[in-house]
Design a protein around this motif. Structure first.
Motif, mmCIF file in Angstrom:
data_model
loop_
_atom_site.group_PDB
_atom_site.id
_atom_site.type_symbol
_atom_site.label_atom_id
_atom_site.label_comp_id
_atom_site.label_asym_id
_atom_site.label_seq_id
_atom_site.Cartn_x
_atom_site.Cartn_y
_atom_site.Cartn_z
ATOM 1 N N PRO A 27 -6.741 -2.254 1.943
ATOM 2 C CA PRO A 27 -5.601 -1.444 2.349
ATOM 3 C C PRO A 27 -5.318 -1.555 3.840
ATOM 4 C CG PRO A 27 -7.399 -0.056 1.558
ATOM 5 C CD PRO A 27 -7.890 -1.456 1.536
ATOM 6 N N GLU A 76 5.132 -6.732 -12.582
ATOM 7 C CA GLU A 76 5.958 -5.781 -13.348
ATOM 8 C C GLU A 76 6.565 -4.745 -12.428
ATOM 9 O OE1 GLU A 76 3.011 -6.847 -14.346
ATOM 10 O OE2 GLU A 76 3.772 -8.060 -16.009
ATOM 11 N N LEU A 87 -5.365 8.614 -3.966
ATOM 12 C CA LEU A 87 -4.100 7.894 -4.170
ATOM 13 C C LEU A 87 -4.278 6.381 -4.258
ATOM 14 C CD1 LEU A 87 -1.733 10.034 -1.949
ATOM 15 C CD2 LEU A 87 -1.825 9.964 -4.415
ATOM 16 N N GLY A 88 -5.452 5.941 -4.705
ATOM 17 C CA GLY A 88 -5.599 4.552 -5.092
ATOM 18 C C GLY A 88 -5.852 3.536 -3.994
ATOM 19 N N CYS A 89 -6.209 3.980 -2.789
ATOM 20 C CA CYS A 89 -6.599 3.005 -1.768
ATOM 21 C C CYS A 89 -8.002 2.492 -2.072
ATOM 22 C CB CYS A 89 -6.567 3.648 -0.384
ATOM 23 S SG CYS A 89 -4.901 4.036 0.147
ATOM 24 N N ILE A 90 -8.368 1.392 -1.416
ATOM 25 C CA ILE A 90 -9.703 0.840 -1.622
ATOM 26 C C ILE A 90 -10.649 1.466 -0.596
ATOM 27 C CG2 ILE A 90 -11.079 -1.275 -1.657
ATOM 28 C CD1 ILE A 90 -9.028 -1.156 -3.863
ATOM 29 N N ALA A 148 -14.883 -8.002 -5.231
ATOM 30 C CA ALA A 148 -13.440 -7.845 -4.999
ATOM 31 C C ALA A 148 -12.648 -7.975 -6.292
ATOM 32 C CB ALA A 148 -12.957 -8.876 -3.979
ATOM 33 N N TRP A 168 -20.112 -5.743 -2.885
ATOM 34 C CA TRP A 168 -18.681 -5.490 -3.110
ATOM 35 C C TRP A 168 -18.130 -6.608 -3.974
ATOM 36 C CZ3 TRP A 168 -14.543 -2.908 -3.774
ATOM 37 C CH2 TRP A 168 -13.264 -3.447 -3.537
ATOM 38 N N PRO A 195 0.182 -5.095 -18.958
ATOM 39 C CA PRO A 195 -0.016 -6.456 -18.481
ATOM 40 C C PRO A 195 -1.036 -6.493 -17.337
ATOM 41 C CG PRO A 195 2.068 -5.591 -17.684
ATOM 42 C CD PRO A 195 1.429 -4.504 -18.476
ATOM 43 N N ASN A 218 -4.752 0.049 7.265
ATOM 44 C CA ASN A 218 -5.404 1.254 7.784
ATOM 45 C C ASN A 218 -4.849 1.601 9.157
ATOM 46 O OD1 ASN A 218 -7.033 3.397 8.207
ATOM 47 N ND2 ASN A 218 -8.938 2.248 8.331
ATOM 48 N N THR A 244 1.570 1.585 -3.636
ATOM 49 C CA THR A 244 0.374 2.032 -4.366
ATOM 50 C C THR A 244 0.216 3.538 -4.213
ATOM 51 O OG1 THR A 244 -0.698 -0.087 -4.027
ATOM 52 C CG2 THR A 244 -2.136 1.775 -4.513
ATOM 53 N N ASN A 249 -8.028 6.023 8.947
ATOM 54 C CA ASN A 249 -8.713 7.006 8.105
ATOM 55 C C ASN A 249 -8.014 8.351 8.129
ATOM 56 O OD1 ASN A 249 -10.475 4.957 7.784
ATOM 57 N ND2 ASN A 249 -12.076 5.832 9.067
ATOM 58 N N ARG A 287 -12.788 -4.853 -8.009
ATOM 59 C CA ARG A 287 -12.522 -3.760 -7.077
ATOM 60 C C ARG A 287 -13.571 -2.644 -7.230
ATOM 61 N NH1 ARG A 287 -6.367 -2.656 -5.721
ATOM 62 N NH2 ARG A 287 -5.561 -2.872 -7.808
ATOM 63 N N TRP A 337 0.815 -1.224 0.000
ATOM 64 C CA TRP A 337 0.000 0.000 0.000
ATOM 65 C C TRP A 337 0.837 1.258 0.000
ATOM 66 C CZ3 TRP A 337 -4.522 -0.088 -1.905
ATOM 67 C CH2 TRP A 337 -5.208 -1.310 -1.938
ATOM 68 N N ASN A 355 0.711 6.403 -7.112
ATOM 69 C CA ASN A 355 -0.367 7.332 -7.441
ATOM 70 C C ASN A 355 0.046 8.786 -7.224
ATOM 71 O OD1 ASN A 355 -2.846 5.961 -8.388
ATOM 72 N ND2 ASN A 355 -2.442 4.726 -6.579
ATOM 73 N N GLN A 378 -12.028 -0.518 -16.910
ATOM 74 C CA GLN A 378 -11.290 0.556 -17.589
ATOM 75 C C GLN A 378 -12.228 1.584 -18.217
ATOM 76 O OE1 GLN A 378 -7.825 0.957 -17.905
ATOM 77 N NE2 GLN A 378 -7.674 -0.683 -16.402
ATOM 78 N N HIS A 416 -15.952 5.849 2.314
ATOM 79 C CA HIS A 416 -14.834 6.639 2.835
ATOM 80 C C HIS A 416 -13.537 5.879 2.603
ATOM 81 C CE1 HIS A 416 -15.265 4.054 6.404
ATOM 82 N NE2 HIS A 416 -13.978 4.295 6.562
ATOM 83 N N CYS A 417 -12.449 6.672 2.457
ATOM 84 C CA CYS A 417 -11.153 6.082 2.160
ATOM 85 C C CYS A 417 -10.319 6.035 3.435
ATOM 86 C CB CYS A 417 -10.441 6.910 1.089
ATOM 87 S SG CYS A 417 -8.813 6.268 0.700
ATOM 88 N N PRO A 418 -9.736 4.878 3.739
ATOM 89 C CA PRO A 418 -8.978 4.765 4.977
ATOM 90 C C PRO A 418 -7.626 5.479 4.946
ATOM 91 C CG PRO A 418 -8.825 2.738 3.739
ATOM 92 C CD PRO A 418 -9.806 3.615 3.011
ATOM 93 N N CYS A 419 -7.132 5.769 3.746
ATOM 94 C CA CYS A 419 -5.752 6.257 3.684
ATOM 95 C C CYS A 419 -5.621 7.727 4.052
ATOM 96 C CB CYS A 419 -5.155 5.986 2.313
ATOM 97 S SG CYS A 419 -4.809 4.245 2.069
ATOM 98 N N VAL A 454 -6.936 -5.938 -2.272
ATOM 99 C CA VAL A 454 -8.290 -5.397 -2.115
ATOM 100 C C VAL A 454 -8.551 -4.873 -0.715
ATOM 101 C CG1 VAL A 454 -9.385 -6.678 -3.982
ATOM 102 C CG2 VAL A 454 -9.239 -7.695 -1.716
#
Lengths: 518, 156
Positions: free
Chosen positions: A351, A225, B92-95, B69, B67, B46, A353, A184, A505, B72, A181, A188, B145, B104-107, A349
Motif C-alpha cells: 500500500p 472487473e 479497510l483492506g490495506c496490507i 506475497a 511474507w 473472478p 503510505n 481498495t 501510518n 498476501r 489503494w 472496503n 478464503q 501494523h497497518c499503514p493506512c 501487495v
C-alpha cells in the motif's frame, strides 16, 4: 412571347432565391428576426430548444452577483468542460489493468496536448466539487430551499452525490498506486456494514456490506472487473444520470418560479374578497400587461419590464457567458501551473503510505480511522438524510433569497462556526493525546467503539447544540443554521487536518517535513 | 327485469379493468427490473485461485516467519507447527507490515499482536488465520478464503 416571359421570370426567381438562400436558411433555423426588440428577444429564447430552459424575462435581482455568485452556472460549466475533455481522453485511454497505466502515461507524455487536456479534466473535477458544495452553501444561507423548491433541493443533493461518485470512479482509472489503494479503501468502506453485522452476529444471514463490495468490484479485490465497472460508471452511467438530473434541476428552477427572491417589501396583507377567496395585492401588479410586453412595438413602461424584470436575451446570457469564460480561464491557469499526479504502477501487495483519498473525502477518512462503518457509511448517510429532511423540517417561508436576513441569523452562524470549530479541534486533540477506548480497555467489544467514537460524539454534540439553539430562539430555521454552519466548519477542519497533519501510518505530524523517510 | 338491472358498483367495470392492467404492467416492469439487477452480481468470483502453493515445509525453518506475497499472508513455523495469518487489514483492506510486536497497518494505524489479535486502532477484528495444508506433492498450500480458529497449527 408570354410563355418565354414567364420562363424568364421563373429563372429570375431562381436566381433571386439562390441569392437569398443564406437569409432564408438562417430564418428556417432561427425563425425570428435579429433580437433587437423585446418581441424578437423573447422569441430568441422561447423558440430555441437550447435556450428555452430560460424564461424570456428574468427578475433583475436574480442577475445581481450576490444573489447567486454564479455558483450553479459555474458547476454546470465545469461539467461541460469535463464532458468535453473526458471524451478527448477516451480517445487514447484503455481500461485494462495491463494498459490503463501506460495509456495514461501515453496521454501525459506523447499525445499532442494530452497532458494539458488531462490537467484540465483533473482541475475541472476538483472545481466542480468545490462549486457544487459552495452552491449548496449559497442555497442554504439564502433560504432558497423552500416554498415549492423542496424537490429541487433534493435533486441538488442527488447531483452532489453524483458529483462525488464521478470523482471517485474517475480516481481509479489511471491504475497507479494512489488509485489502487484509494479504491481498495473505498470498496472496503462499502463493505463496512459488516462491522455492524459481524458484531451482531448476523453477517451469515444479511451481508449488506459484502453485496455492496461485490457489485462495486465484481470480485474480492480491485482488479480488471473493478476497472471495467468503474470505467462504465465513470464514462456512461453517472454522466447520463448527471445530465438527466441537471436538466431536471434547471427545469425546476424555472417551473418553481425562477430563483428564490424576497417577496416585495411593499406587499400588503392578503385581502378577503366577497367570494371568501383571499388574494394578495402587490403594487407592481396593479396593471396586467400580459402578452403586451411581447407584442411588437413599445412596452407599456419604456426600459422597464413587468415586475422589475429584464429580457433574458442578452442580459442573462452575458452573465452566464462571463461565468463560463472565468471558469475556463481558471482551469487553464491551474493546468499550466500544476500537472495531474501519476504515481507508480498499482502494486496490490504494497500500500501507499499514507494512502490518502482525494481531498473532499479526507474528512471522512479521518472519521473512518475511528470506525469504518460509522465514518464511511453511518455519518455520511445521517448527514445526507438530515440535508434531505431540511426543507420538510424548516417550512417557514420568510426572507427567501436573502443572505441570513432574519433576526440573529448571522450571530448564530458565527457562534456555531466558533463552537463547531472548538468541538472538532478538542475532539481531535483529545484523540491524539489520549487515544480512544481500545487503548484504555483492551478487548472492548467492537460495537461500543462503532457507536461511541470521536465521529459519532461530534455529530451528537452538534445535534444537541442546534436543538438547544432551536429551542432558545424558538425557530427551526435558526436551529438549521446552527447545524449547517457546524457541519460546514467540521468538514473544513477535518479535511484540512487529514490533508496536512496525517502522515505515514495515519499518525499525527505537525508538518510533512517531519514524516519519517523510508 | 329486476335481475337485469345492476346494482351500483363501487368501481366501474372499465375503471376496474384499467387499474388491474396498470397494476399488471407495473408488476411486470418491476419484476423485470429486479431480474436485470441480478446481472451485476457475479455468479463466479473472478480472479486467481484462493489456493496458493508456497513451497516445501523444509523451505521454512523453525522459529522464523515469512511474507508470502502471492497469498498476501504471513507463514510461521514454531515448535507446534505451521500456521498462516492473513496480511490484509480487517479495517479497510490495506496490507499490514510486520514488526517486533506483531503487525501494523499503514493506512489508519491499526496494530495487531504476534498472533493477529487487535491491539490498537480502528480494526474491528483480529487478522484471520488461514487454512494451511499439505498437497499431494508435499508442498504447503494456503487457502486465502478459508478462515480457521486462531491457534490451529499444521504439524508436519
Amino acid at each position: 412571347m408570354q410563355t418565354s416571359d414567364k420562363n424568364i421570370s421563373a429563372l429570375r426567381a431562381l436566381l433571386d432565391n439562390i441569392k437569398k438562400a443564406p437569409v432564408h436558411f438562417l430564418h428556417a433555423v432561427f425563425r425570428h428576426d435579429w433580437p433587437n426588440t423585446d418581441r424578437t428577444r423573447s422569441q430568441a429564447v422561447f423558440s430555441n430548444f437550447f435556450l428555452h430552459i430560460h424564461s424570456t424575462r428574468i427578475h433583475e435581482r436574480s442577475l445581481r452577483f450576490w444573489s447567486t455568485c454564479g455558483l450553479g452556472v459555474a458547476s454546470l460549466c465545469t461539467f461541460i468542460i469535463l464532458v468535453a475533455t473526458g471524451i478527448l481522453l477516451m480517445v487514447y485511454y484503455n481500461p485494462s489493468t495491463e494498459l490503463a497505466y501506460s495509456s495514461i502515461k501515453n496521454i501525459h507524455f506523447v499525445v499532442p496536448t494530452g497532458k494539458f487536456i488531462r490537467n484540465i479534466h483533473r482541475w475541472a473535477a476538483h472545481l466542480m466539487v468545490i462549486f457544487v458544495l459552495l452552491h449548496m452553501v449559497r442555497v442554504f444561507y439564502t433560504n432558497s430551499y423552500k416554498n415549492n423548491r423542496e424537490f429541487n433541493w433534493l435533486i441538488g443533493l442527488a447531483l452532489l452525490v453524483l458529483t462525488l461518485g464521478l470523482s471517485f470512479t474517475g480516481y481509479l482509472l489511471p491504475w497507479d498506486q494512489l488509485a489502487y489503494w484509494a479504491i481498495t479503501i473505498g470498496a472496503n468502506i462499502a463493505q463496512s456494514p459488516r462491522e455492524l453485522t459481524d458484531a451482531l452476529g448476523i453477517t451469515q444471514m444479511l451481508d449488506i456490506g459484502g453485496l455492496q463490495k461485490q457489485i462495486l468490484l465484481g470480485a474480492d479485490t480491485v482488479g480488471q472487473e473493478a476497472l471495467t465497472r468503474f470505467y462504465l460508471l465513470h464514462v456512461m452511467v453517472l454522466p447520463l444520470a448527471m445530465s438527466l438530473l441537471i436538466g431536471l434541476h434547471l427545469w425546476h428552477v424555472r417551473k418553481d418560479g425562477g430563483l428564490a427572491r424576497p417577496s416585495e417589501e411593499t406587499e400588503e396583507k392578503p385581502a378577503r374578497l366577497l367570494t371568501g377567496q383571499e388574494v394578495a395585492f402587490r403594487p407592481v401588479a396593479t396593471k396586467t400587461y400580459g402578452l403586451m410586453a411581447l407584442v411588437k412595438g413599445k412596452t407599456p413602461v419604456v426600459d422597464k419590464g413587468t415586475e422589475n424584470t429584464v429580457s433574458t436575451w442578452p442580459n442573462a446570457f452575458y452573465a452566464e457567458m462571463a461565468v463560463f469564460m472565468v471558469i475556463c480561464s481558471i482551469c487553464v491557469v491551474l493546468s499550466l501551473w500544476m500537472d495531474a499526479p501519476l504515481k507508480e504502477l498499482a502494486n496490490p501487495v504494497k500500500p501507499e503510505n499514507p494512502a490518502k483519498a482525494p481531498w473532499y473525502f479526507l474528512g471522512l477518512q479521518e472519521l473512518v480511522s475511528y470506525s469504518a462503518f460509522m465514518g464511511g457509511i453511518g455519518i455520511p448517510t445521517l448527514v445526507l438524510l438530515g440535508l434531505a429532511m431540511l426543507p420538510f423540517l424548516d417550512r417557514n417561508p420568510e426572507q427567501q433569497g436573502l443572505w441570513l436576513a432574519g433576526k440573529s441569523h448571522k450571530a448564530v452562524m458565527l457562534q456555531s462556526i466558533f463552537l463547531g470549530a472548538a468541538i472538532v479541534v478538542s475532539l481531535l486533540a483529545f484523540t491524539i493525546r489520549f487515544g480512544w477506548m481500545r487503548d484504555w480497555f483492551p478487548g472492548i467489544n467492537q460495537i461500543v467503539i462503532t457507536f461511541i467514537n470521536p465521529g459519532t460524539l461530534l455529530i451528537a454534540l452538534l445535534m444537541a447544540w442546534s436543538l438547544w439553539i432551536s429551542y432558545r430562539h424558538n425557530s427551526i430555521r435558526i436551529g438549521a443554521i446552527a447545524m449547517f454552519s457546524c457541519l460546514v466548519i467540521a468538514f473544513l477542519i477535518l479535511t484540512y487536518f487529514a490533508t496536512v497533519h496525517r502522515g505515514p501510518n495515519w499518525e499525527f505530524y505537525w508538518r510533512m517535513s517531519e514524516w519519517p523517510t523510508h | 327485469m329486476n335481475d337485469l338491472t345492476r346494482k351500483p358498483q363501487p368501481i366501474g367495470r372499465r375503471d376496474f379493468l384499467g387499474q388491474i392492467a396498470t397494476c399488471a404492467c407495473a408488476t411486470a416492469l418491476g419484476l423485470a427490473t429486479v431480474g436485470m439487477a441480478r446481472l451485476p452480481f457475479p455468479a463466479v468470483i473472478p480472479g486467481e485461485s484462493s489456493k496458493v502453493k508456497i513451497g516445501h515445509p523444509a523451505d521454512f525453518p523453525k522459529g522464523e516467519s515469512f511474507w508470502i506475497a502471492s497469498a498476501r499472508s504471513f507463514v510461521f513455523h514454531d515448535h507446534e507447527g505451521f500456521f498462516a495469518i492473513s496480511g490484509i487489514c480487517t479495517h479497510l483492506g490495506c496490507i499490514v507490515a510486520q514488526n517486533s510486536k506483531g503487525f501494523h497497518c499503514p493506512c489508519h494505524g491499526s496494530a495487531f499482536g504476534l498472533l493477529g489479535e487487535v491491539k490498537k486502532g480502528p480494526a474491528p477484528s483480529a487478522l484471520p488465520w488461514l487454512e494451511i495444508s499439505l498437497a499431494s506433492d508435499g508442498q504447503l498450500i494456503i487457502d486465502t478464503q478459508k478462515f480457521i480458529p486462531a491457534g490451529t497449527r499444521l504439524k508436519v
